[in-house]
Write a protein that holds these residues in place. Structure first.
Motif, PDB file in Angstrom:
ATOM      1  N   MET A   1      -1.823  60.509  54.738  1.00 24.08           N
ATOM      2  CA  MET A   1      -1.835  61.156  56.051  1.00 24.08           C
ATOM      3  C   MET A   1      -0.496  61.861  56.299  1.00 24.08           C
ATOM      4  SD  MET A   1      -3.049  59.664  59.647  1.00 24.08           S
ATOM      5  CE  MET A   1      -2.915  60.650  61.119  1.00 24.08           C
ATOM      6  N   ASN A   2       0.590  61.173  55.976  1.00 22.49           N
ATOM      7  CA  ASN A   2       1.905  61.785  56.147  1.00 22.49           C
ATOM      8  C   ASN A   2       2.035  63.028  55.283  1.00 22.49           C
ATOM      9  OD1 ASN A   2       3.654  60.910  58.024  1.00 22.49           O
ATOM     10  ND2 ASN A   2       4.640  59.349  56.786  1.00 22.49           N
ATOM     11  N   ARG A   3       1.558  62.910  54.038  1.00 29.73           N
ATOM     12  CA  ARG A   3       1.699  64.022  53.093  1.00 29.73           C
ATOM     13  C   ARG A   3       0.888  65.227  53.562  1.00 29.73           C
ATOM     14  NH1 ARG A   3       0.700  62.295  47.198  1.00 29.73           N
ATOM     15  NH2 ARG A   3       2.730  61.348  47.471  1.00 29.73           N
ATOM     16  N   SER A   4      -0.323  65.013  54.055  1.00 30.02           N
ATOM     17  CA  SER A   4      -1.138  66.135  54.499  1.00 30.02           C
ATOM     18  C   SER A   4      -0.491  66.788  55.723  1.00 30.02           C
ATOM     19  CB  SER A   4      -2.558  65.687  54.820  1.00 30.02           C
ATOM     20  OG  SER A   4      -2.616  65.079  56.085  1.00 30.02           O
ATOM     21  N   TRP A   5       0.125  65.993  56.605  1.00 24.75           N
ATOM     22  CA  TRP A   5       0.808  66.576  57.769  1.00 24.75           C
ATOM     23  C   TRP A   5       1.971  67.446  57.302  1.00 24.75           C
ATOM     24  CZ3 TRP A   5       5.929  66.095  59.323  1.00 24.75           C
ATOM     25  CH2 TRP A   5       6.247  66.685  60.545  1.00 24.75           C
ATOM     26  N   LEU A   6       2.713  66.958  56.311  1.00 24.06           N
ATOM     27  CA  LEU A   6       3.852  67.713  55.787  1.00 24.06           C
ATOM     28  C   LEU A   6       3.371  69.015  55.162  1.00 24.06           C
ATOM     29  CD1 LEU A   6       6.909  67.699  55.222  1.00 24.06           C
ATOM     30  CD2 LEU A   6       6.391  66.678  53.008  1.00 24.06           C
ATOM     31  N   ASN A   7       2.298  68.957  54.365  1.00 20.83           N
ATOM     32  CA  ASN A   7       1.769  70.164  53.735  1.00 20.83           C
ATOM     33  C   ASN A   7       1.304  71.173  54.782  1.00 20.83           C
ATOM     34  OD1 ASN A   7       2.248  69.263  51.165  1.00 20.83           O
ATOM     35  ND2 ASN A   7       0.167  68.542  50.805  1.00 20.83           N
ATOM     36  N   ASN A   8       0.645  70.696  55.837  1.00 26.61           N
ATOM     37  CA  ASN A   8       0.180  71.596  56.893  1.00 26.61           C
ATOM     38  C   ASN A   8       1.373  72.228  57.599  1.00 26.61           C
ATOM     39  OD1 ASN A   8      -2.498  71.145  56.410  1.00 26.61           O
ATOM     40  ND2 ASN A   8      -2.715  69.560  57.960  1.00 26.61           N
ATOM     41  N   ASN A   9       2.411  71.449  57.838  1.00 23.24           N
ATOM     42  CA  ASN A   9       3.597  71.957  58.528  1.00 23.24           C
ATOM     43  C   ASN A   9       4.268  73.036  57.695  1.00 23.24           C
ATOM     44  OD1 ASN A   9       5.299  71.938  60.736  1.00 23.24           O
ATOM     45  ND2 ASN A   9       6.752  70.559  59.761  1.00 23.24           N
ATOM     46  N   VAL A  10       4.429  72.791  56.406  1.00 29.61           N
ATOM     47  CA  VAL A  10       5.040  73.774  55.514  1.00 29.61           C
ATOM     48  C   VAL A  10       4.174  75.026  55.455  1.00 29.61           C
ATOM     49  CG1 VAL A  10       5.645  74.253  53.107  1.00 29.61           C
ATOM     50  CG2 VAL A  10       6.311  72.079  54.159  1.00 29.61           C
ATOM     51  N   GLY A  11       2.874  74.867  55.374  1.00 28.51           N
ATOM     52  CA  GLY A  11       1.964  76.010  55.335  1.00 28.51           C
ATOM     53  C   GLY A  11       2.060  76.834  56.608  1.00 28.51           C
ATOM     54  N   ASP A  12       2.120  76.176  57.767  1.00 27.92           N
ATOM     55  CA  ASP A  12       2.244  76.900  59.034  1.00 27.92           C
ATOM     56  C   ASP A  12       3.553  77.675  59.071  1.00 27.92           C
ATOM     57  OD1 ASP A  12      -0.145  75.947  59.834  1.00 27.92           O
ATOM     58  OD2 ASP A  12       0.638  74.420  61.185  1.00 27.92           O
ATOM     59  N   ARG A  13       4.623  77.052  58.612  1.00 27.52           N
ATOM     60  CA  ARG A  13       5.923  77.720  58.616  1.00 27.52           C
ATOM     61  C   ARG A  13       5.893  78.937  57.706  1.00 27.52           C
ATOM     62  NH1 ARG A  13      10.588  73.170  58.500  1.00 27.52           N
ATOM     63  NH2 ARG A  13      10.160  72.546  60.601  1.00 27.52           N
TER      64      ARG A  13
END
Length: 41
Positions: A1-13
């Motif tokens: 869950m943490n990893r998917s949040w991080l990936n989504n955050n990086v993708g949004d940025r």
């Protein structure tokens, strides 16, 4: 869950950076066209 949040955050940025870069390029092109029109007019 943490990893998917991080990936989504990086993708949004990255997407927001790409969008900003595209807007900068578009503004530059419009400015150059404006200068070119003034020079030829």
């Amino acid at each position: 869950m943490n990893r998917s949040w991080l990936n989504n955050n990086v993708g949004d940025r990255f997407m927001s950076f790409e969008r900003a870069a595209a807007i900068d390029i578009l503004t530059l092109v419009i400015t150059l066209f404006g200068i070119g029109a003034e020079v030829t007019a």
